[in-house]
Design a protein around this motif. Structure first.
Motif, PDB file in Angstrom:
ATOM      1  N   ARG A 107     -23.629   9.327  32.230  1.00  0.00           N
ATOM      2  CA  ARG A 107     -22.973   9.249  30.935  1.00  0.00           C
ATOM      3  C   ARG A 107     -23.739   9.985  29.829  1.00  0.00           C
ATOM      4  O   ARG A 107     -23.253  10.111  28.722  1.00  0.00           O
ATOM      5  N   MET A 139     -14.031  12.576  15.690  1.00  0.00           N
ATOM      6  CA  MET A 139     -14.829  12.845  16.890  1.00  0.00           C
ATOM      7  C   MET A 139     -16.248  13.217  16.471  1.00  0.00           C
ATOM      8  O   MET A 139     -16.583  14.396  16.334  1.00  0.00           O
ATOM      9  N   GLN A 192     -21.071   4.949  23.223  1.00  0.00           N
ATOM     10  CA  GLN A 192     -20.955   6.392  23.502  1.00  0.00           C
ATOM     11  C   GLN A 192     -19.539   6.741  23.966  1.00  0.00           C
ATOM     12  O   GLN A 192     -18.964   7.748  23.551  1.00  0.00           O
ATOM     13  N   PRO A 223     -25.204  12.917  27.630  1.00  0.00           N
ATOM     14  CA  PRO A 223     -24.973  14.348  27.319  1.00  0.00           C
ATOM     15  C   PRO A 223     -26.248  15.149  27.565  1.00  0.00           C
ATOM     16  O   PRO A 223     -27.361  14.655  27.363  1.00  0.00           O
ATOM     17  N   TYR A 275     -17.299   6.941  21.103  1.00  0.00           N
ATOM     18  CA  TYR A 275     -17.485   8.177  20.332  1.00  0.00           C
ATOM     19  C   TYR A 275     -16.935   9.395  21.079  1.00  0.00           C
ATOM     20  O   TYR A 275     -16.618  10.412  20.472  1.00  0.00           O
ATOM     21  N   GLU A 276     -16.904   9.296  22.422  1.00  0.00           N
ATOM     22  CA  GLU A 276     -16.322  10.409  23.199  1.00  0.00           C
ATOM     23  C   GLU A 276     -14.794  10.393  23.160  1.00  0.00           C
ATOM     24  O   GLU A 276     -14.150  11.277  23.709  1.00  0.00           O
ATOM     25  N   SER A 317     -20.639  12.719  16.808  1.00  0.00           N
ATOM     26  CA  SER A 317     -21.636  12.536  17.880  1.00  0.00           C
ATOM     27  C   SER A 317     -22.455  11.266  17.625  1.00  0.00           C
ATOM     28  O   SER A 317     -22.848  10.974  16.495  1.00  0.00           O
TER      29      SER A 317
END
Length: 1635
Positions: free
Chosen positions: A1053, A967, A1006, A1055, A1009-1010, A969
């Motif tokens: 979406r 996990m 993304q 962050p 990656y989430e 970023s």
């Protein structure tokens, strides 16, 4: 009419006959002629008397009168009395001979009279002329000239006198000492001879048929002797020519013996004149007459002159012809006639002479000889039959001439010869060859050049002529078929005839088809025909032609068509195949153009066609011979390298089909040895040929390459000085380049199962040996482009060949980095500003293939690789740019460039993906992206497109290959989105689509990656894909709506920790190089702030500061507005501070301040508050102050006060916002009135001055108020009002003091027509200003109200009484402008509310009468308004209210009819017309109309068109009062304002009716007209003269007593001396009616 009057008028016309104006002079002549036709004797007598009484008259004046006499005599010869005729003859005779000196104009005019009289009275003329043509006395020049002209004009009348005249003339000839007398005698003799010959030729029509030629022979012979022996020797060229012309004419009248005796002297004498005179036509004409006379009589001595004649005539026929100078053309034709005449008697000598002259190499001489030869071939067929072979032999010399002019003439001769059977004779084939050679001529000039010599025969025109000639010989001369078929085939293969291929093929196709039709078998036996190419050579030549179908004037299709016809002759087995295969190829060509044809695909089709043909022929010996002949034929294409390259491939295909291995090796040896290795196209062709051969003969091909690599080609060769020295190093490298390339193509084409074992030992080893590079053991030399290209291309081909094999087994390439470094050096060495070579493409393809191999590159190596390749490709100019020209061989055509660019970009993308594949992480992505990032915002479209496309391709690859193990970023998401999201509205559609793809891919990365699953589908992110369709639209609103939708998805979406980075990246986007992207940055920014701005409180001050700075540099209006919207959101929380800032900004407001005001207009509550404040302030503050203009001047100027001005500027900005509509509508009456009064107080007012702000002085104070008013009207959607004001250009008029009143009138008119319901409230607001202390405001409001009365809407709204009361009050205003406007307003009542006129009749008539008598009215403006207003009022007034005043008003108007002021004259005439309806049935009024009728009629030609319209109107409405039905009908039918009037015709008809219906008033009318002879306007004076003229012309005898002819005559005589020529013309024309 009294004779005295006619005489007086005629005398006046005679006096004016020499007027300085040619038009007047012409009219005077016409009028005298008109009078002369009516009274010929009387007018002729006056002309005679005038000339007699004025012996010292100016010569030009005398000439005009004589010319007029001639005209009258010419028209009325039958009606002139005999005494008058004799008198005229006497006068003309005396005038002609009065001066002993020759005075041409005068004496010619007199002579012309005699000639005119001579047409009818030849005896009287001859009596007078012969009295001045006495024996022993030299006559006057013009006596002889007259006799000559009489002989021309009256042949049958003069010839009977000629014997006597000649008898008298002959002794005079010796008395003539001066050239002019000799000239006139010679001219007369020429005319006499021509007349006699015409008389004799038409004896059946002649009065005396007994006249014979010998009647005149004696005199003619005597005259001939004098002219020939004496006068022909004169030094005066004009005399010599006339004498020569006369001699030519006289020859036909001489006796045979005399002419025979004179020929030996006469012909040399005439020939000698050619050298003495520049004009040759007369000489040639005379010579032709002499020759014609001599040949007709069968002269025996003519032959003795033949040599000299031919030489002289040849010189003449060789002279250049100037087609812009007719005499040179006539001379050339006359000379050819001479040759025709001589050909009758001396055909052999003539032909021999011409053929001998052809041997002379002089261009002019040959052109002349060829012209004569062609003439003889065409015109004397039977004579030339026996001389054909001699002509064929002689024509060869001019055929070798280098001059295109000569060649053109030769082609014309050959064409004539072909039609008369010359080409079938031995030697005829040379003529055919000549035509074909010149069908092959190259262009003389480039496309943008033009010949400087207009006579030049260009190669193009000569070539076209030969094309047409060959076609004509093929199609129209049937007997030539056997001469041309199949012999024309010979010309198809030599390269010098390349440009003739198209016409040759077309002719051969016609001939072949004709043979098929006639004989059914067209097979050619090549073994029997001499000089024909072999079938193999012919086939290969036509096939190569077909490969380049649009070259050499489009020879592709004709070559293929001919190949089809020759099928059976080339090889029996090919015929059926070609009948099937060739037609589809031809169809494809017909559908294609040079631009649309896919050259590569076309060439492949032809190679496939060749391969099929060879398979079908199935004869190895024939195929081997084809390969051998094709190889030998290579050298003919040394100047056509593309064709040669294709021929190499044909050889390769042929060798594939050749089973004889030794033969294949032999041909390979030949190809390698004879190739010109310094040319890239040829190297490529050789390599392809070798590669194709290797597909069937791999072992032999490799062996031959190895053998060739060791041969002498790499050692020594003899130089041009026959000394042994080292072969040039460059040349050796070119040969090595060819070999290296050959190995690449061998690897590519060889059978896959055989090549793997050969790669290292046979191919790479040989490449290393030839390339000498450190990569392969020895230091590389990278400067040679040929070696680089060959190495890169060969390595690429090898890599392509082994790529499949590498996947099947492990492969370590130990020299990978070393080779990549060399490849990058190749890219670095390339020119950065152009793409000329495939180096980049080949290097990157090779590097991409190498990247997948171990070992992996380290970070620095990878960085260098990316930097060099990305920068090397992205920085290239767009493919449409024309590259800087270098070596000829390196110039690329557009198609090649397009393909090269496409391949280069694809290679880069492949390379980026191969690098990313080594490190598929966010850091690895950033490692690649940082090289692309700077190019995303490039100012160049092509660079941005390359960068975004490459990014999209790379991100898609990243997502496809992404595997998230932990996990982690995706830390660079915000930065990537910030850079890519503005590109979604890039001007380039391709960039927009690619940008959406990038964002879509980034958001899915993304999601990965989430921790979402690989197959997870996010609804929001997926909604981006349909947006691509919307982005294809160029509509901005669609683009930004899409952009907003995109932002919502991103916002959801994104962050929180990435938001700040994204916002500040978007601030940078506001000043992107592309305005579309600036706009999208602002849209994304605003959307983000609305959705997620709550968490950015601490950044607000910083954001405002950045926005302020950015706003100063943003030029795109939409972006500025969007930023203003952002500021408005912030300002809504700090209203007072924003307002204070704006009000105190320096004037004029800059763009930023104006935009802020406009942004405030988006909030209706704020708008209402601001409007209330502005109206209140403008109502109480002084609009301007009076300031002293300067210390030196006493006057004052009005200067605007600052605060009202600033308020007006702010209000203008505020109303610009569309959201301000609602408050603007609710406050409209107050705002409109406020701004109208503000505008009134701003006209002519200067801006305030401020030493600290120099720009303030530039403000147009009235312009600001007008603009604010204009914006208000637009804002409340009074579109029709706006449209009308714009059409009338009212805004400009409102701003300026000189046109302000008119502007206000236009404003009121528009409001009345299109905004009526709003008027009551507006009037209520405006009324107080009528009593304002400011005069300017009273004027504006009065003008506004005045125009409102022009419209019925004020009655409907019950405003009429208020307006009328206001106007009546203002009629006594101390300001004259206000008084004038109030009178105008009262008059307007009749237009706006005609039903109210009688209600206010008393007040209206009183006001108008008062206005017409206004004393304080310097410009007569009030008077004018009063008359115009009264005109309108009268239309609706009841008779009872005015009938007592009609005559009174009429009398007041009359003085204004002749006013010099156009407007007053127009208004008074119009008013008179309107009064007429009240005068119907009143005798007194009818008298008044007749009193002014003449004035009205004459003002129909008034210089002012509006006055003319008013006259037409007045006369049309007064017509019933006049008292004549015919005149009434005329006025009503012809006098329409919009129709033109033929004034002369109108007055002519009118005078007829006046005479008929009012004979008793004729005296009054003509006296009235005469008074206008002194009018100020020349048009009116001319009209008066015309009126009198038509009156006289239509008057019957019994009415003449009504006119004072003496006064008329005196008046017209005076007008004939008027300074204006138009008046003089009309006066002269009028005088023509005195009959």
């Amino acid at each position: 009419m009294e004779e005295d009057d006619v005489e007086q008028v005629t005398l006046a016309l005679l006096d004016a006959a020499n007027d300085k104006d040619p038009e007047v002079q012409e009219q005077v002549r016409k009028s005298i002629l008109t009078l002369g036709k009516q009274h010929p004797d009387r007018v002729l007598a006056m002309c005679q008397d005038y000339l007699v009484k004025h012996p010292k008259l100016v010569l030009s004046h005398r000439v005009v009168i004589l010319q007029t006499i001639e005209l009258i005599v010419g028209c009325k010869i039958e009606e002139i009395s005999s005494p008058r005729i004799k008198s005229i003859i006497s006068l003309a005779s005396d005038e002609m001979t009065q001066s002993k000196e020759v005075v041409p104009d005068w004496q010619q005019a007199a002579s012309n009279i005699l000639v005119a009289v001579g047409s009818k009275h030849i005896s009287d003329i001859m009596e007078a002329i012969l009295s001045k043509f006495q024996p022993g006395v030299l006559p006057h020049f013009f006596v002889v000239q007259t006799l000559a002209n009489l002989a021309d004009s009256n042949v049958y009348g003069m010839v009977p006198f000629l014997s006597a005249i000649l008898g008298t003339m002959l002794p005079m000839l010796n008395m003539a000492k001066h050239d002019n007398m000799k000239w006139v005698f010679s001219s007369a003799l020429c005319h006499f001879s021509d007349s006699i010959l015409e008389y004799l030729a038409n004896l059946d029509k002649a009065p005396d048929p007994t006249v014979r030629k010998d009647t005149f022979s004696s005199e003619i012979c005597t005259a001939f002797d004098i002219l020939f022996t004496s006068w022909l020797q004169s030094r005066e060229p004009k005399l010599r020519l006339t004498v020569a012309e006369a001699l030519g004419s006289m020859c036909h009248l001489m006796t045979i013996d005399k002419l025979e005796e004179q020929i030996p002297r006469l012909i040399p004498a005439i020939l000698s004149l050619y050298k003495k005179n520049s004009e040759h036509y007369i000489i040639s004409k005379s010579l032709c007459q002499v020759l014609d006379a001599s040949v007709n009589m069968g002269s025996r001595v003519l032959e003795t002159q033949l040599e000299a004649l031919l030489i002289a005539l040849h010189q003449q026929v060789s002279a250049p012809i100037d087609y812009n100078n007719p005499p040179t053309i006539k001379n050339h034709n006359e000379v050819l006639r001479c040759f025709s005449v001589l050909a009758i008697s001396f055909p052999d000598r003539l032909v021999m002479f011409v053929l001998q002259k052809l041997e002379n190499s002089n261009e002019r001489s040959r052109l002349g000889s060829l012209a004569v030869l062609r003439h003889l071939i065409n015109s004397t067929t039977s004579t030339m039959e026996s001389k054909k072979r001699m002509i064929l032999a002689t024509i060869r010399q001019p055929m070798a001439d280098h001059s295109n002019k000569v060649k053109k003439r030769v082609v014309q001769v050959i064409s004539a010869m072909a039609h008369h059977g010359y080409l079938e004779l031995e030697g005829g084939e040379l003529l055919v060859r000549f035509i074909v050679q010149h069908c092959a001529l190259p262009d003389t000039y480039q496309r943008d050049q033009n010949p400087t010599d207009p006579e030049e025969v260009t190669n193009e025109s000569l070539r076209t002529m030969c094309d047409n000639t060959l076609h004509l010989l093929t199609t129209t001369v049937g007997r030539l078929a056997d001469v041309l078929w199949p012999k024309l085939l010979y010309y198809l293969t030599p390269s010098q005839y390349s440009n003739a291929t198209t016409p040759l093929c077309k002719s051969l196709i016609v001939l072949g088809n004709k043979k098929k039709t006639e004989e059914s078998n067209v097979k050619i036996d090549f073994t029997q025909e001499v000089n024909l190419p072999s079938p193999q050579t012919l086939m290969i030549r036509l096939l190569v032609n077909a490969a380049f179908p649009f070259s050499f004037r489009g020879h592709g299709a004709p070559s293929l068509s001919l190949l089809q016809i020759l099928g059976g002759s080339i090889h029996p087995n090919s015929e059926a195949l070609w009948e099937k295969e060739i037609p589809p190829l031809l169809s494809l060509l017909e559908e294609s153009t040079a631009e649309s044809l896919d050259e590569k695909q076309w060439e492949e089709k032809l190679l496939k066609f060749l391969s099929k043909t060879l398979t079908t022929i199935d004869e190895d010996k024939w195929v081997c011979q084809l390969a051998a002949e094709a190889t030998r034929y290579l050298s003919t294409y040394n100047n056509f390298l593309e064709e040669k390259s294709f021929l190499y491939r044909c050889i390769g295909v042929t060798l594939q089909q050749c089973f004889n291995k030794e033969m294949a090796k032999k041909q390979l040896q030949e190809v390698l040895l004879t190739a010109r290795h310094h040319n890239s196209l040829e190297r490529e062709g050789v390599a392809m040929c070798v590669g194709l051969c290797a597909s069937s003969h791999l072992e032999g091909t490799l062996a031959k390459l190895d053998e060739f690599g060791k041969s002498d080609a790499f050692k020594k060769s003899p130089s041009i000085f026959n000394l042994l020295k080292e072969r040039n190093e460059v040349e050796v490298e070119k040969v090595k380049s060819t070999l290296i390339l050959c190995y690449g193509y061998v690897a590519l084409n060889a059978p896959p199962e055989k090549i793997l074992n050969r790669i290292d030992q046979d191919i790479l080893h040989c490449i290393s040996k030839h390339f000498n590079t450190k990569v392969l053991g020895i230091k590389v030399e990278t400067k040679d482009l040929t070696m680089k290209l060959s190495l890169i291309q060969s390595v690429g081909l090898i890599a392509k060949a082994i790529s499949v094999c590498v996947k099947r087994q492990g492969y370590i390439f130990s020299r990978k980095q070393e080779l990549i470094t060399v490849m990058l050096d190749f890219i670095k060495a390339e020119s950065a500003d152009s793409l000329r070579t495939p180096v980049r493409h080949l290097v990157m393809t090779t590097c991409a293939n190498l990247m997948s191999l171990d070992p992996t590159l380290n970070e620095n190596e990878s960085f260098d690789l990316l930097k060099v390749c990305v920068n090397g490709v992205f920085s290239l100019p767009p493919e449409t740019d024309t590259p800087e020209r270098i070596k000829e061989e390196d110039i690329l055509d557009p198609k090649q460039r397009k393909e090269l660019y496409k391949n280069t970009m694809a290679a880069l993308q492949q390379l980026l993906k191969s690098v990313l594949a080594r490190d598929p992480t966010p850091d690895g992505l950033q490692h690649v992206f940082k090289h692309i990032e700077p190019w995303l915002s490039s100012v160049h479209d092509h660079e941005r497109e390359r960068a975004v496309t490459a990014t999209a391709d790379m991100l898609a690859y990243y997502l496809d290959n992404l595997t998230v193990k932990n996990m982690v970023s995706f830390h660079n998401l915000g930065a990537l989105l910030g850079r890519l999201s503005p590109r979604c509205t890039d001007p380039q559609p391709a960039v927009r689509i690619a940008a959406i793809d990038c964002i879509y891919t980034l958001l899915y990365i993304q999601l990965q990656y989430e921790g979402f699953a690989l197959d997870y589908k996010d609804e929001g992110v997926d909604s981006l894909q349909p947006l691509k369709d919307q982005l294809e639209s160029p509509d901005h609103s669609v683009l930004y709506k899409t952009c907003s939708d995109l932002t919502k998805v991103m916002s959801k979406r994104l962050p929180q920790q990435q938001l700040t980075t994204l916002v500040f990246m978007l601030f940078e986007g506001l000043v992107d190089s592309q305005t579309n992207c600036c706009r999208s940055s602002s849209v994304i920014l605003n959307t983000l702030l609305k959705n997620r701005g709550g968490g950015l409180q601490d950044l607000v001050p910083e954001m405002l500061e950045v926005l302020h700075v950015r706003l100063q540099s943003i030029t795109e209006e939409q972006v500025r507005v969007a930023v203003g919207q952002t500021v408005l959101i912030l300002a809504s929380q700090h209203l007072q501070a924003v307002i204070n800032t704006l009000v105190n900004q320096p004037l004029p407001y800059d763009n930023w301040t104006s935009e802020m005001w406009m942004a405030l207009g988006a909030d209706p509550i704020l708008v209402n508050q601001i409007i209330e404040m502005v109206i209140e302030k403008l109502g109480v503050l002084a609009p301007y102050v009076d300031k002293k203009e300067s210390m030196m001047r006493a006057g004052t100027v009005k200067v605007a006060t600052k605060q009202p001005l600033a308020m007006t500027c702010g209000l203008k900005g505020l109303l610009l916002n569309g959201q301000s509509q609602e408050p603007a509508v609710s406050q409209f009456p107050r705002l409109f009135s406020c701004l109208t009064v503000r505008l009134a107080a701003s006209v002519g007012v200067s801006a305030p001055k401020d030493n600290n702000n120099k720009h303030m002085a530039s403000i147009h104070v009235a312009g600001v108020a007008a603009d604010a008013l204009r914006i208000l009207l637009a804002r409340v959607q009074l579109d029709e009002v706006m449209k009308r004001l714009d059409e009338d250009k009212a805004w400009d008029q409102l701003k300026e003091a000189s046109t302000h009143i008119n502007g206000v009138t236009l404003l009121a008119r528009a409001m009345a027509k299109h905004a009526g319901p709003r008027l009551p409230a507006i009037m209520e607001c405006l009324c107080p200003s009528l009593n304002n202390i400011y005069e300017c405001q009273r004027i504006t409001v009065t003008a506004f109200f005045s125009e409102l009365l022009n419209h019925h809407v004020v009655t409907e709204l019950m405003l009429i009484d208020v307006l009328m009361n206001n106007m009546m009050e203002r009629i006594s205003d101390h300001c004259s402008t206000v008084r004038m406007l109030s009178v105008r307003g009262l008059g307007n009542l009749a237009m706006g509310s005609p039903e109210k006129v009688n209600k206010y009749a008393k007040e209206l008539l009183a006001a108008m009468s008062s206005g017409m008598e206004e004393k304080d009215d310097p410009g007569k403006l009030i008077t004018l308004e009063a008359m115009s207003g009264l005109s309108k009022v009268l239309l609706h007034l009841d008779k009872k209210n005015i009938h007592l005043l009609v005559v009174y008003i009429f009398m007041k108007i009359k003085p204004f009819l002749e006013s010099e002021n156009d407007d007053i004259r127009c208004a008074s005439i119009h008013l008179m017309g309107n009064l007429s309806k009240f005068g119907s049935g009143e005798p007194l009024f009818k008298d008044q109309i007749h009193n002014v009728l003449v004035s009205l009629l004459l003002h129909l030609v008034d210089p002012n068109p509006e006055v003319v319209k008013a006259c037409k109107y007045a006369m049309r409405v007064c017509a019933p009062v006049v008292g004549s039905e015919q005149i009434t009908a005329m006025f009503q039918n012809h006098l329409h304002e919009d129709k033109s009037l033929h004034y002369g015709e109108f007055i002519n008809n009118l005078t007829k009716y006046l005479i008929q219906d009012f004979p008793g008033m004729l005296n009054f009318y003509h006296i009235s007209v005469i008074q206008f002879f002194k009018s100020n306007w020349p048009e009116v004076r001319a009209g008066a003269a015309m009126f009198i003229g038509f009156l006289l012309g239509n008057l019957q005898e019994e009415h003449l007593s009504h006119l004072n002819m003496g006064t008329i005559t005196k008046g017209l005589v005076t007008l004939l001396q008027d300074p204006d020529p138009m008046v003089r013309v009309k006066a002269a024309e009028a005088m023509g009616h005195f009959h």
